[in-house]
Motif scaffolding. Structure first.
Motif, PDB file in Angstrom:
ATOM      1  N   GLY A 302     -10.287   1.525   0.134  1.00  0.00           N
ATOM      2  CA  GLY A 302     -10.211   1.830  -1.291  1.00  0.00           C
ATOM      3  C   GLY A 302      -9.312   3.022  -1.554  1.00  0.00           C
ATOM      4  N   GLY A 303      -9.386   4.009  -0.657  1.00  0.00           N
ATOM      5  CA  GLY A 303      -8.501   5.163  -0.796  1.00  0.00           C
ATOM      6  C   GLY A 303      -7.045   4.790  -0.622  1.00  0.00           C
ATOM      7  N   LEU A 304      -6.765   3.915   0.340  1.00  0.00           N
ATOM      8  CA  LEU A 304      -5.387   3.456   0.542  1.00  0.00           C
ATOM      9  C   LEU A 304      -4.884   2.689  -0.679  1.00  0.00           C
ATOM     10  CD1 LEU A 304      -5.679   2.215   4.247  1.00  0.00           C
ATOM     11  CD2 LEU A 304      -4.571   4.304   3.444  1.00  0.00           C
ATOM     12  N   ARG A 305      -5.742   1.839  -1.219  1.00  0.00           N
ATOM     13  CA  ARG A 305      -5.353   1.095  -2.426  1.00  0.00           C
ATOM     14  C   ARG A 305      -5.120   2.045  -3.595  1.00  0.00           C
ATOM     15  NH1 ARG A 305      -5.941  -4.396  -2.067  1.00  0.00           N
ATOM     16  NH2 ARG A 305      -7.338  -5.190  -0.427  1.00  0.00           N
ATOM     17  N   SER A 306      -6.003   3.023  -3.721  1.00  0.00           N
ATOM     18  CA  SER A 306      -5.880   3.974  -4.821  1.00  0.00           C
ATOM     19  C   SER A 306      -4.577   4.763  -4.723  1.00  0.00           C
ATOM     20  CB  SER A 306      -7.081   4.927  -4.806  1.00  0.00           C
ATOM     21  OG  SER A 306      -6.995   5.858  -5.859  1.00  0.00           O
ATOM     22  N   ASP A 307      -4.196   5.142  -3.502  1.00  0.00           N
ATOM     23  CA  ASP A 307      -2.926   5.857  -3.323  1.00  0.00           C
ATOM     24  C   ASP A 307      -1.759   5.030  -3.853  1.00  0.00           C
ATOM     25  OD1 ASP A 307      -4.218   7.957  -2.111  1.00  0.00           O
ATOM     26  OD2 ASP A 307      -3.828   7.265  -0.067  1.00  0.00           O
ATOM     27  N   VAL A 308      -1.775   3.744  -3.536  1.00  0.00           N
ATOM     28  CA  VAL A 308      -0.686   2.863  -3.975  1.00  0.00           C
ATOM     29  C   VAL A 308      -0.738   2.659  -5.485  1.00  0.00           C
ATOM     30  CG1 VAL A 308       0.272   0.538  -3.779  1.00  0.00           C
ATOM     31  CG2 VAL A 308      -0.598   1.710  -1.746  1.00  0.00           C
ATOM     32  N   GLU A 309      -1.940   2.394  -6.007  1.00  0.00           N
ATOM     33  CA  GLU A 309      -2.090   2.181  -7.449  1.00  0.00           C
ATOM     34  C   GLU A 309      -1.598   3.389  -8.232  1.00  0.00           C
ATOM     35  OE1 GLU A 309      -2.897  -0.429  -9.097  1.00  0.00           O
ATOM     36  OE2 GLU A 309      -3.601  -1.747  -7.483  1.00  0.00           O
ATOM     37  N   ALA A 394       8.076   5.704  -6.434  1.00  0.00           N
ATOM     38  CA  ALA A 394       6.730   5.151  -6.212  1.00  0.00           C
ATOM     39  C   ALA A 394       6.515   4.832  -4.739  1.00  0.00           C
ATOM     40  CB  ALA A 394       6.535   3.900  -7.059  1.00  0.00           C
ATOM     41  N   ALA A 395       7.499   4.176  -4.110  1.00  0.00           N
ATOM     42  CA  ALA A 395       7.373   3.813  -2.701  1.00  0.00           C
ATOM     43  C   ALA A 395       7.251   5.061  -1.825  1.00  0.00           C
ATOM     44  CB  ALA A 395       8.570   2.968  -2.263  1.00  0.00           C
ATOM     45  N   GLU A 396       8.060   6.072  -2.123  1.00  0.00           N
ATOM     46  CA  GLU A 396       8.014   7.315  -1.339  1.00  0.00           C
ATOM     47  C   GLU A 396       6.669   8.017  -1.498  1.00  0.00           C
ATOM     48  OE1 GLU A 396      11.296   9.587  -2.701  1.00  0.00           O
ATOM     49  OE2 GLU A 396      12.816   8.223  -1.885  1.00  0.00           O
ATOM     50  N   LYS A 397       6.164   8.050  -2.724  1.00  0.00           N
ATOM     51  CA  LYS A 397       4.892   8.733  -2.977  1.00  0.00           C
ATOM     52  C   LYS A 397       3.739   7.998  -2.288  1.00  0.00           C
ATOM     53  CE  LYS A 397       1.974  10.541  -6.687  1.00  0.00           C
ATOM     54  NZ  LYS A 397       1.816  10.686  -8.157  1.00  0.00           N
ATOM     55  N   ALA A 398       3.726   6.685  -2.367  1.00  0.00           N
ATOM     56  CA  ALA A 398       2.668   5.907  -1.720  1.00  0.00           C
ATOM     57  C   ALA A 398       2.712   6.112  -0.201  1.00  0.00           C
ATOM     58  CB  ALA A 398       2.809   4.427  -2.061  1.00  0.00           C
ATOM     59  N   ALA A 399       3.907   6.081   0.371  1.00  0.00           N
ATOM     60  CA  ALA A 399       4.040   6.262   1.814  1.00  0.00           C
ATOM     61  C   ALA A 399       3.592   7.665   2.231  1.00  0.00           C
ATOM     62  CB  ALA A 399       5.485   6.018   2.247  1.00  0.00           C
ATOM     63  N   ALA A 400       3.948   8.667   1.427  1.00  0.00           N
ATOM     64  CA  ALA A 400       3.550  10.036   1.747  1.00  0.00           C
ATOM     65  C   ALA A 400       2.025  10.169   1.742  1.00  0.00           C
ATOM     66  CB  ALA A 400       4.169  11.004   0.746  1.00  0.00           C
ATOM     67  N   SER A 401       1.374   9.523   0.789  1.00  0.00           N
ATOM     68  CA  SER A 401      -0.093   9.561   0.739  1.00  0.00           C
ATOM     69  C   SER A 401      -0.696   8.889   1.962  1.00  0.00           C
ATOM     70  CB  SER A 401      -0.598   8.872  -0.538  1.00  0.00           C
ATOM     71  OG  SER A 401      -0.159   9.556  -1.697  1.00  0.00           O
ATOM     72  N   TRP A 402      -0.138   7.759   2.365  1.00  0.00           N
ATOM     73  CA  TRP A 402      -0.654   7.042   3.538  1.00  0.00           C
ATOM     74  C   TRP A 402      -0.456   7.848   4.816  1.00  0.00           C
ATOM     75  CZ3 TRP A 402      -0.013   1.013   3.704  1.00  0.00           C
ATOM     76  CH2 TRP A 402      -0.784   0.459   2.661  1.00  0.00           C
ATOM     77  N   ARG A 403       0.635   8.576   4.886  1.00  0.00           N
ATOM     78  CA  ARG A 403       0.883   9.354   6.109  1.00  0.00           C
ATOM     79  C   ARG A 403      -0.130  10.463   6.300  1.00  0.00           C
ATOM     80  NH1 ARG A 403       6.359   9.279   4.215  1.00  0.00           N
ATOM     81  NH2 ARG A 403       7.540   7.603   5.243  1.00  0.00           N
ATOM     82  N   SER A 404      -0.882  10.797   5.279  1.00  0.00           N
ATOM     83  CA  SER A 404      -1.868  11.867   5.393  1.00  0.00           C
ATOM     84  C   SER A 404      -3.143  11.416   6.101  1.00  0.00           C
ATOM     85  CB  SER A 404      -2.222  12.413   3.999  1.00  0.00           C
ATOM     86  OG  SER A 404      -2.893  11.425   3.228  1.00  0.00           O
ATOM     87  N   THR A 405      -3.273  10.105   6.392  1.00  0.00           N
ATOM     88  CA  THR A 405      -4.448   9.590   7.103  1.00  0.00           C
ATOM     89  C   THR A 405      -4.001   8.768   8.307  1.00  0.00           C
ATOM     90  OG1 THR A 405      -4.593   7.491   5.888  1.00  0.00           O
ATOM     91  CG2 THR A 405      -5.682   9.419   4.901  1.00  0.00           C
ATOM     92  N   ALA A 406      -4.840   8.753   9.319  1.00  0.00           N
ATOM     93  CA  ALA A 406      -4.523   7.970  10.515  1.00  0.00           C
ATOM     94  C   ALA A 406      -4.426   6.483  10.192  1.00  0.00           C
ATOM     95  CB  ALA A 406      -5.585   8.207  11.590  1.00  0.00           C
ATOM     96  N   GLN A 407      -5.327   6.019   9.298  1.00  0.00           N
ATOM     97  CA  GLN A 407      -5.317   4.597   8.947  1.00  0.00           C
ATOM     98  C   GLN A 407      -4.033   4.222   8.209  1.00  0.00           C
ATOM     99  OE1 GLN A 407      -8.006   6.706   7.984  1.00  0.00           O
ATOM    100  NE2 GLN A 407      -8.800   6.285  10.036  1.00  0.00           N
TER     101      GLN A 407
END
Length: 576
Positions: A302-309, A394-407
């Protein structure tokens, strides 16, 4: 619905609920719960569900234990003939052997216990194949399985042994004076005790002088680990005959005990019910830990989805603002618009009434189709650039958020596509969307002016001139501009509105503007949704179902409720 059918339905639903929660993310405790989930699904499919559907099938006794404990020799000796290969003759990757009375063969078809195992009547080393051996020496109502070593050097054999033991009505655990204290067998025995499974321990190959000491210590170990009520059989060390069999007297006790179970329907049913009920209780209780792990997975996803949304919603909002606050009327678009409508006399004339300046407006734009085309091209280029820039953001921001977690890092690393950039198709799709939006604007003008095409005003402005005017008006609120730029852009937009009103009237212009804005917003939303879908698809590959933990808890509760109701009807202890 009968009691057994209700429990069967509950167990099938529990299996489905477990299958829905694969726990793909490497969160803390996930690996342990993945193993637990796999074990539970296997036991439901291999034992509990088929056993409930064939409750009168023969008692299945699985003989398992340590390497070198003499399991196969013991099985052959109990049966009284060589039915399974022993020692070095056995293939390294072996298939289990199931020995049964010939009249009981129908109980062990493909749809029965261990349904995923292929049946064969010959020795084989094919994986997940079980060899069925009929023998008159095995009493009706009993079947014996010779399983691989629980501590085999082959991982497949260890897993196979665990799977077979989980499918047993009765565990015959074979150990020796040299191996009885080994850790691995006791891990299996602890599982048996935790599940209240029927267990008998066989101390095999025991020299006479060691029997008393070893047996006493082993009995204490069994009692301290919850197996004090389990039978302990001693098989003395002795010579084997030419067929590899121990003297009948050495296995008489255990053979007699198994024969008595086979002959006594009530005793046999009691063993089956003990193990089955224990397995059902265990799986319903352990399911909650898997559900909790699944809830953590769902939260993480849900957190990963929220980052993208959030990333794409922010970009979409920025595009909407930039296409509504006058930002689009800067630079090239503004310059080409001014070429089209003129900036001097027309702007000054706006202070006069429309009726007084109509002729000047007509003269100003008449004969300027090339200028209208240039405005269209400038709008197209400016809008495409705006869309691509915000898609990249948007793509850069979503990727940056994902990089903050191992998943998130793991998901970004999957596949050949770099998600941190807008997709390769985005620019092409943006170009097409903008062109289609512009054609839609021209079509609105053409349709709205269907009964005015012959008028001097319509002819003076033309479809293209009125169309680009409508585009400018759609970008016209000037909230993002300041100073002189705001005055110029705002004035140009007002002029565009006056041009449209001269042809269509106030109400029609308001309607056209709203429709043009709505169409643009819809197309932009579809563009960004398609680009966002790359991230969503990457998440969906995990297979984390929304609501899976709740469905699993509900399924476990139903199994528990059925157990409780059964024991209430039986007047027994529902905690058993």
């Amino acid at each position: 619905m009968s009691e057994s059918n209700r429990m069967l339905t509950a167990l099938i639903q529990l299996r489905s609920a477990l299958q829905e929660v694969p726990l793909p993310l490497d969160l803390p405790d996930a690996e342990a719960q993945r193993e637990s989930r796999t074990e539970m699904i296997a036991q439901l499919e291999d034992y509990m569900i088929p056993r409930l559907t064939t409750i009168d099938a023969p008692l299945l006794a699985v003989v398992g234990g340590s390497t070198g404990a003499g399991k196969s020799t013991l099985v052959n000796s109990m049966v009284g003939q060589q039915v399974t290969l022993a020692g070095l003759l056995r293939p390294t990757t072996m298939s289990p052997v199931l020995v049964h009375h010939p009249d009981d063969g129908h109980w062990f078809g493909q749809d029965r216990i261990l349904p995923d195992f292929t049946r064969t009547t010959t020795a084989t080393n094919a994986p997940y194949t079980i060899q069925l051996v009929p023998s008159q020496n095995v009493p009706r109502g009993l079947a014996i399985v010779d399983a691989p070593d629980v501590d085999s050097v082959e991982e497949r054999n260890r897993n196979l042994s665990a799977q077979l033991l989980a499918a047993a009505d009765l565990w015959l655990f074979v150990t020796s004076a040299a191996r009885y204290a080994d850790q691995v067998p006791w891990e299996f025995l602890k599982q048996a005790a935790d599940r209240n499974a029927a267990v008998a321990v066989v101390l095999d190959r025991t020299p006479a002088e060691a029997v008393e000491t070893v047996a006493t210590h082993l009995a204490r170990m069994m009692a301290s680990r919850g197996l004090k009520d389990s039978p302990l059989f001693i098989v003395h060390e002795g010579p084997v005959d030419e067929n590899g069999l121990l003297p009948p007297a050495n296995v008489a006790d255990i053979r007699g005990w198994l024969q008595s179970l086979a002959a006594d329907n009530e005793a046999r049913a009691a063993v089956v019910q003990q193990t089955l009920n224990g397995a059902i209780r265990s799986v319903s209780e352990r399911a909650y830990a898997v559900a909790n792990a699944a809830a953590e997975q769902e939260s993480s996803v849900g957190g990963l989805r929220s980052d993208v949304e959030n990333a794409y919603a922010g970009a979409l909002a920025a595009v909407h603002e930039a296409t509504a606050d006058g930002t689009m009327l800067r630079g090239e678009v503004l310059a080409r618009w001014q070429e089209f409508v003129g900036t001097g006399e027309l702007l000054r004339s706006l202070e006069a009434q429309v009726g007084r300046i109509r002729d000047r407006l007509v003269n100003a734009v008449k004969g300027k189709p090339q200028q209208a085309q240039r405005v269209q091209v400038a709008v197209e280029a400016g809008l495409e650039t705006l869309l691509v820039e915000h898609a990249e953001t948007a793509a850069e921001k979503a990727a940056a958020s994902w990089r903050s977690t191992a998943q998130g890092k793991a998901l970004l690393a999957e596949g050949d596509v770099d998600l941190s950039r807008a997709s390769r198709e985005f620019r092409r799709n943006a170009e097409q969307a903008v062109r289609e939006w512009q054609q839609g604007v021209f079509e609105m003008v053409r349709t709205e002016g269907a009964d005015k095409r012959g008028t001097a005003r319509f002819l003076a402005f033309g479809v293209n001139g009125l169309g680009v005017s409508l585009m400018v008006v759609a970008f016209a609120h000037t909230g993002g501009l300041a100073g002189a730029e705001a005055g110029i852009a705002g004035g140009s937009a007002v002029l565009g509105q006056k041009l449209l009103e001269a042809v269509f009237g106030d109400q029609a212009v308001r309607s056209l503007t709203q429709r043009a804005r709505a169409d643009l917003e819809r197309r932009v939303a579809e563009l960004f949704e398609a680009d966002k879908a790359r991230y969503v698809a990457r998440i969906d590959t995990l297979g984390v179902a929304v609501g899976g933990p709740d469905r699993l808890r509900a399924a476990a509760r139903r199994v528990t409720d059925e157990r409780f109701a059964h024991h209430q009807r039986q007047g027994g202890d529902h905690s058993a």
